[in-house]
Structure formats: structure tokens, C-alpha cells
Design an enzyme around this catalytic site. Sequence first.
Site, PDB file in Angstrom:
ATOM      1  N   GLU A  50       0.818  -1.226   0.000  1.00 56.18           N
ATOM      2  CA  GLU A  50       0.000   0.000   0.000  1.00 56.18           C
ATOM      3  C   GLU A  50       0.845   1.266   0.000  1.00 56.18           C
ATOM      4  OE1 GLU A  50      -2.595  -3.228   1.821  1.00 56.18           O
ATOM      5  OE2 GLU A  50      -0.512  -2.549   2.063  1.00 56.18           O
ATOM      6  N   PHE A 112     -10.623  -7.305  15.648  1.00 57.39           N
ATOM      7  CA  PHE A 112      -9.476  -7.735  14.853  1.00 57.39           C
ATOM      8  C   PHE A 112      -9.152  -6.698  13.776  1.00 57.39           C
ATOM      9  CE2 PHE A 112      -8.084 -10.210  11.023  1.00 57.39           C
ATOM     10  CZ  PHE A 112      -6.825 -10.574  11.491  1.00 57.39           C
ATOM     11  N   GLN A 113      -7.919  -6.228  13.747  1.00 62.43           N
ATOM     12  CA  GLN A 113      -7.411  -5.247  12.782  1.00 62.43           C
ATOM     13  C   GLN A 113      -8.027  -3.854  12.961  1.00 62.43           C
ATOM     14  OE1 GLN A 113      -7.799  -7.069   8.817  1.00 62.43           O
ATOM     15  NE2 GLN A 113      -5.664  -7.739   8.982  1.00 62.43           N
ATOM     16  N   VAL A 386      15.727   9.568  -2.516  1.00 58.96           N
ATOM     17  CA  VAL A 386      16.445  10.538  -1.687  1.00 58.96           C
ATOM     18  C   VAL A 386      17.888  10.072  -1.522  1.00 58.96           C
ATOM     19  CG1 VAL A 386      14.401  11.257  -0.423  1.00 58.96           C
ATOM     20  CG2 VAL A 386      15.806   9.400   0.475  1.00 58.96           C
ATOM     21  N   PHE A 471      24.424   8.371   1.364  1.00 58.12           N
ATOM     22  CA  PHE A 471      24.316   9.734   1.880  1.00 58.12           C
ATOM     23  C   PHE A 471      24.401   9.731   3.403  1.00 58.12           C
ATOM     24  CE2 PHE A 471      22.451  13.956   2.506  1.00 58.12           C
ATOM     25  CZ  PHE A 471      23.048  14.656   1.467  1.00 58.12           C
TER      26      PHE A 471
END
Length: 578
Positions: A50, A112-113, A386, A471
Site C-alpha cells: 500500500e 481484529f485489525q 532521496v 548519503f
Amino acid sequence: MAKTVADQFAETLAAAGVKRIYGVVGDSLNGLTDSIRRQGKIEWVHVRHEEVAAFAAGGEAHVTGELAVCAGSCGPGNLHLINGLFDCQRSRLPVLAIAAQVPSAELGAGYFQETHPENLFKDCSHYCELVSGANQMPRVLEIAIRQAVGNRGVSVVVIPGDVALQPAVDAPLPKVTSLLPRQAVAMPARVDVDRLAALLNSDGRVTMFCGSGCEGARDEVLALADRLKAPIVHAYRGKEHVEWENPFDVGMTGLIGFSSGYYAMLDCDILLMLGTDFPYRQFYPRGAGVRIAQVDIRPEQIGRRAPVDLGVVGDVRATIESVLPLIKKTRDRTHLDRATEHYRKARKELDGLAVSKPGRKPIRPQQVAKAISDHASQDAIFTCDVGLPTVWAARYLAMNGKRRLIGSFWHGSMANAMPHAIGAQTAFPNRQVISLSGDGGFTMLMGDFLSLAQLGLPVKVVVFNNSALGFIEIEQKSSGFLDFGTGFKNPNFAAMAEACGVRGIPLEDPADVDKGIAEALAHNGPVLVDAVVSRTVLPIPPAVTAEMAKGFTLYMVKAVFNGRADDLVDLAKSNLWA
């Protein structure tokens, strides 16, 4: 079959011009995804994570300027969206996130969740609301769309799975003209225009500092620079809008900028900030003799980074059009010529660093970045991770008014480049999309590399493989720390790509860089270029402070006493060779 809330939701999205949703399916999303399947108007882009869905939506919104949508199922599913949504919000990208929720009857019972996304996402959105019943739809969704589009940011709609399956209330389908408000042109107050003209007509050397607010105002910016004989320094997000074919451009400032940009800002009498909220205060001019004027459409930006003598709330283009006829003072070119000559020297030095001798391994990362720029199409879309890929993109990717550049330039998140590329390539399947990925960023969300083959996306992923969080390692050394926790034991990425059904091209010798990059960009399909580059090339900032010099000296002493003197030899070879 009676229309459900999910059907109404999907119809409203289609009416708003939404073409696709990035996400991972789940039980709490089933009502919505089934409606999308049955209606056949919106594509479901099935990614593996996601977070990638949110970044991909941001990539699409960046290149199209239009509303993009991502979705996650209840609990852990939509929690994964948050990092990408923070990036979208801080980058001012119109994105709608759909956060599915556990059954409404279970809310508040530790189900749940169960999480509370209506609270979680408030910090990264303009609008975040729970739909608790069919009678709230489609009004909540319509408001969310208007907020995302009108405020150029994120809206989140939280909807329990059972609510999505309820019968919809009777409501007319909204008109696109009411759903998608156009951006207003913010005209500056007349008194502010007069004050700005008075400041710019006064004595002193002027430097202009341009950010993303200069989008669509390039001609006006250059006309003002010509009138003021002012060098133009650009922030990173201003690069794609003002850098190209610009005789006044002197590069960037900041940690990854040019010495010419740094000095043009530091050594001026008047600094004119145009549509930028550049965050690093240490790079602004200091001293009582420097006057600063700032133009921005958002009043909360004024004076946030440096004390300003004049703040003008207004659109950059409209402000310049208003003030330009009032600029009467004739200036000589001394300041401009000095700054542009400095830039030419800095540019020549940087280009020199992009040349490597055949057989001299490892490859210099600058050579890879310049080859990408040289061989990329005229309307290529670049994304960059980045860290060091951002440095090389800033210094070596040439813009031309058609090319686009996407990065996590405000949120500064790792792993953004490939997900951004997924969104950009999905929106523009026939344009060349190139991801400049660090090995750390690429491997963080590497699961979605598989999505390139599954979705048939011809993204070109160039991995700058230096076996380190490069970096971060440099930051540690510059602060006097021994590098720690930064190394990677990487696989053969090119061979891995081939195993995934993607063309893999290994690059280890400088002699092969031009040919390999050209071959990758010409391939009709996804490609991964595994460029094994130097770990010890330093992206020297425009100004090396006493603290940084002190830090490197301390690092060298520590390295010797810890038996790591070979590090110093590699460092010298990488950065003193020309």
C-alpha cells in the site's frame, strides 16, 4: 440489483474523472472493488504494498496535475498508506485515499485489525472523515474530492466494509464542474505591488530565488531577471520549471547545490524569493544589509525561513506581470556576469567529474547520471530516490520544458523513486519513465519491482549500487562519526531482474556505461540497470563549513585508530582523481 453505497462511490469517482485506483484488495474493500469491476470505468492497479500505492498515486498526480486515488483495506492495509500520503500532502499533490474500516458494529470494541484512520491520517490530509452510514454518501466523498483538488493535497475517506454494502440513498450524480474546482489566480494587493516595485527600484544587487511556485511563469521570471540583471538560483522543486534555456540560471543552493548558487544568494543586497519555501535557513543571506522580499500564494509561508522585509501574497506569474511595468531602474550586469561566470566554471567542474577512464572501477555515479540525461527522450519523466540519487539528478539531469522530475523533495522518504515511476508510467504508458534508485531505496520496496512485469509497465530502473546507505554514510563522516549500520550485501540485481521476467543489464566498467544506458532506454519493456558505482564519491556541498571540515578530520583520526585507514585511501582516490 439495488445500488449500493459502493456503487455510488465508484460512480462519483468516475464522474470526477478518476481513471484508476492503486491499492491492495482486502475483505473490507470487497464491496468497492467489486463495484469497480462491474462498472468497468476505473482501472484497479494491483500493487504489492500500500505504501507503493500512495507513492504511485502521487507520481500520477505530479505528472497529470489531476486527482489520483489510492486505497487500503482495514487496519494494517490502510496504515501502510501513511508514508506515501505524507509525501503527497507535503508535495501539494491532489490525492484521495480510501481507507476501508472494520464492520461498523465492531468499532470501539478492539476488533481484529481495528484502528482509527480518521485520527491517524489527520496530520497528512486537508480532510479526513468516517462515513458511518449511507446517508452521508455521496456528500462526504464530494467534499473530500473538492478539498484534495482545491487545496492541492490529500483527502481521506474512511468507510467500513458493511457500510459500503448498504443500499445507497437517492442522490443525483454530481457534475464534474462542481467536483473539480479550478485553481484561482491570487492577485497581489496593489499596495504590495507598489512596495515591491519600490524595493526592486532601489540600489543594490538583486538575486532571484525560484521554487515550484514558478510553474507556468518561466517567461515572466526570465523577463524580470533581464530587467533586474539578476542571477536566478533555483530550489530543487524549481529545477524543472526555470532551469532550462535560462541565461540567468546559476544553479541550486543547499547541501546538494552548486557553489555558484550558494554565492549568488549569499553575496547580494536584495533577495527576491518567488514561490519557494526552501527549508535550510543556513543558506539564506545573513546580515542587516540584505533585504528580502518573498512572493507566495500561501500567506503562512511568508517569513517562515528567513526574516523578510516585504511579504507579497499572490501568484508568482500575476505578481511579476503587475510589477514588471513599474521597474524603471537601469542596472549594470556586474553582479549577473560574475554569478554566471562562476556557474560556468562550477558546471564545467561537475561535468568533468562525470568522465571516467575505461577499466577504472568502480564507476563514478556522476557518469551514470549524465549518461541517463544524454540518452533519455526529450519528454522523459525522471524519478529519483532521496540521498545520493537526488544529488546526481539535481546536478546532471538536464531539463528542457518537456521533461519532468519527481522526488520526495519535501518529505524526504526513502524508496519513493520506483513507486513514483509506477504512477507516472501508468498515467503515460507511451512516455519514457526512468527511476534513479539507490540500492537502499530500491530494496526497501523491492517487492513491487515484480509489479512492473505483472502490469506491463516499461519503467527503466537504474540502481546506483554502492552497497551502502551512501548519503547517510557521508553525513556520519562529516559529523566525525565512523560509518555504522550503512552497509549492504546486495545480490546481482541484473540477474534477479532476469529471474523476474525483466531485462537486466549489469554495469561495472566505465567503458560500458554509455552503451548500457542507451540499450536500456531503447528496450521495449521494463529494464533494471545494476550500476556498480563508487561508495566513496563525495557530493561536496557548495560551502564546506568549519564544522564539516572538523568532522571529516575527526573521522580520519578515528578511522586510522580503528584500523580503517584503507577507507581513507579509497576516499582520496575517488575524490582527488580527475
